[in-house]
Design a protein around this motif. Sequence first.
Motif, PDB file in Angstrom:
ATOM      1  N   CYS A 177       0.851  -1.195   0.000  1.00 57.43           N
ATOM      2  CA  CYS A 177       0.000   0.000   0.000  1.00 57.43           C
ATOM      3  C   CYS A 177       0.888   1.246   0.000  1.00 57.43           C
ATOM      4  N   CYS A 180       0.100   3.249   3.577  1.00 58.20           N
ATOM      5  CA  CYS A 180       0.542   2.772   4.905  1.00 58.20           C
ATOM      6  C   CYS A 180       1.725   1.815   4.852  1.00 58.20           C
ATOM      7  N   CYS A 200      -6.758  -1.182   0.236  1.00 58.97           N
ATOM      8  CA  CYS A 200      -6.089  -1.547   1.490  1.00 58.97           C
ATOM      9  C   CYS A 200      -7.134  -1.462   2.592  1.00 58.97           C
ATOM     10  N   CYS A 211      -5.573   0.658   5.770  1.00 57.87           N
ATOM     11  CA  CYS A 211      -5.752   2.094   5.999  1.00 57.87           C
ATOM     12  C   CYS A 211      -6.915   2.682   5.194  1.00 57.87           C
ATOM     13  N   HIS A 213      -7.003   3.007   1.934  1.00 57.60           N
ATOM     14  CA  HIS A 213      -6.518   3.594   0.683  1.00 57.60           C
ATOM     15  C   HIS A 213      -6.836   2.670  -0.493  1.00 57.60           C
TER      16      HIS A 213
HETATM   17 ZN   LIG Z   1      -2.776   0.984   3.462  1.00 58.68          ZN
END
Ligand SMILES: [Zn+2]
Length: 528
Positions: A177, A180, A200, A211, A213
């Motif tokens: 990711c 993160c 993610c 996170c 994302h």
């Molecule tokens: Zn992430």
Amino acid sequence: MFWAEKIANDVVRKYDARIKKGESIIVRDEKTASGRVHVGSLRSASLHAIVADVLASEGVPVTFHFEINDFDPMDGIPSYLDEAEYTKYMGMQLYKIPSPEPGFDNFAELYGQEYVRVLEQLGFGAQVYRASELYLSGKMNDLIRTTLEKRNDIRRIYAEVSKSERPEDWHPLNVVCENCGKLSSTKVTDFDGETVAYTCSSDTISWAEGCGHSGRISPFDGNGKLPWKVEWAAKFVVLGVHFEGGGKDHYSKGGARQVAEAISREVFMFEPPYGVFNEFFLIGGKKMSSSKGNAATAVELAELLPTHILRLLLLKTPINRQIDFDPDGDAIPVLFDTYDRLAEKTWSGVEDDDSVLFQFVHTPAERSHIHKRFLPRFSQIAFFVQMPHMDVFEEVEKMKGSPLTDEDRTEVDLRVTYAKRWLETYADEKFIFVLQETLPPHAATLTNEQKQALAQFATRIELADEFTGESLHKLSHEIKEGLSGLSAGDFYAAIYAVFLGKESGPKIGWFLSTLDKDFVIKRLTLKA
Ligand SMILES: [Zn+2]
């Protein structure tokens, strides 16, 4: 035949044409550096190292690659680390996590290097590389592309071979990711030929937080990682492996090995290497997590045993049979005795499986100059070192019956060192002896029959001309034969009680012969 020779023969048969051309046989093993390495991993390392060793000894060109797998994510926190501190790294790759100790580039380097040092000490010389190098260098790129393009074939193989169903949109890849930095929390949802879409999320896997994302990223050059069964197959291809085994747990029907082999053949079009499974290596004692130490790790076991004895432990049992090792009991003295038996046979000119094993018990570097030397029993050395009044070298010289050579003395030194180490760490109470300077209180509980037998023994010793292990052994036997109203066991227990304050001990005759004659007589008559 030595078990590793059989396996090496199979390798030679399978790759005969290649070997005749003078091309190298590639052997590979790996260990994920997720913490201190358990002794169990030495089983796998010894399989690969010894097969490579046997091949090399037969003149076959061979390269043994050992991988420190630092590209895997952290999927558990070792008990000796602070959970609160490391939870945030769950799902992140090991080579990106800080080392718990200073002096190492990352988490994987600390534990990986520690383990590699043990392998080096064992003479399991290997060319060490890191999984991160394979990915970051781009060597895995083509295989990642093939995996994504043929993901439906992989899905079919998982279903057919291991009966595990994957969803239709499954992409066998995790990417890192960009927000993160975690790997395990991402899920790839499509591949357009150059980039993958991913999200993610904490829903991806239970033990790693995501996170939220989402984005697109190239899956190549270290951005993505294959799931391990696919990765296993990909590593066969990238390194061109000819021999690689694995733990018994992976060799079950429908297990990881079968899946990896099917992927290797059907997806990567690569004939998978020859391999056999290794059985487990168990540590018998229950006290393994006690403050005494923890021989459950490879590092600690390598400190407990000298190289040739540890190699013996690893090599004497065929790889498909379990090793259960209990450092508390007599396993270590017995290992030394086994070494001594192999040495004696070999040095007397016998050529059989034992003499072959004896050669391989020594590292390739040691093998050309194994000195014939006097081998005092480890159990006796372990006793000597506990008796402050005894000069170990003098005692060993008596046992040998002639002056010690330099090689003999080196051997005595080595056994003294390891006997002390064993006594200080694992040896069970029954191996610990302290010569009692004064009559132990325990002696007060002796029966009259026991006291009489001891007195009789003392008189016979006083009258005898000789005071040797052999003569004392005979005398004690004669007393034992003539006992009435007292068992042999109670007679011997009485002797141990007055000298050691315990119910058992080393061989009586030999033990008493190491003491002063007057002292022995006084103690047997309970006068000192
Ligand atoms: Zn992430």
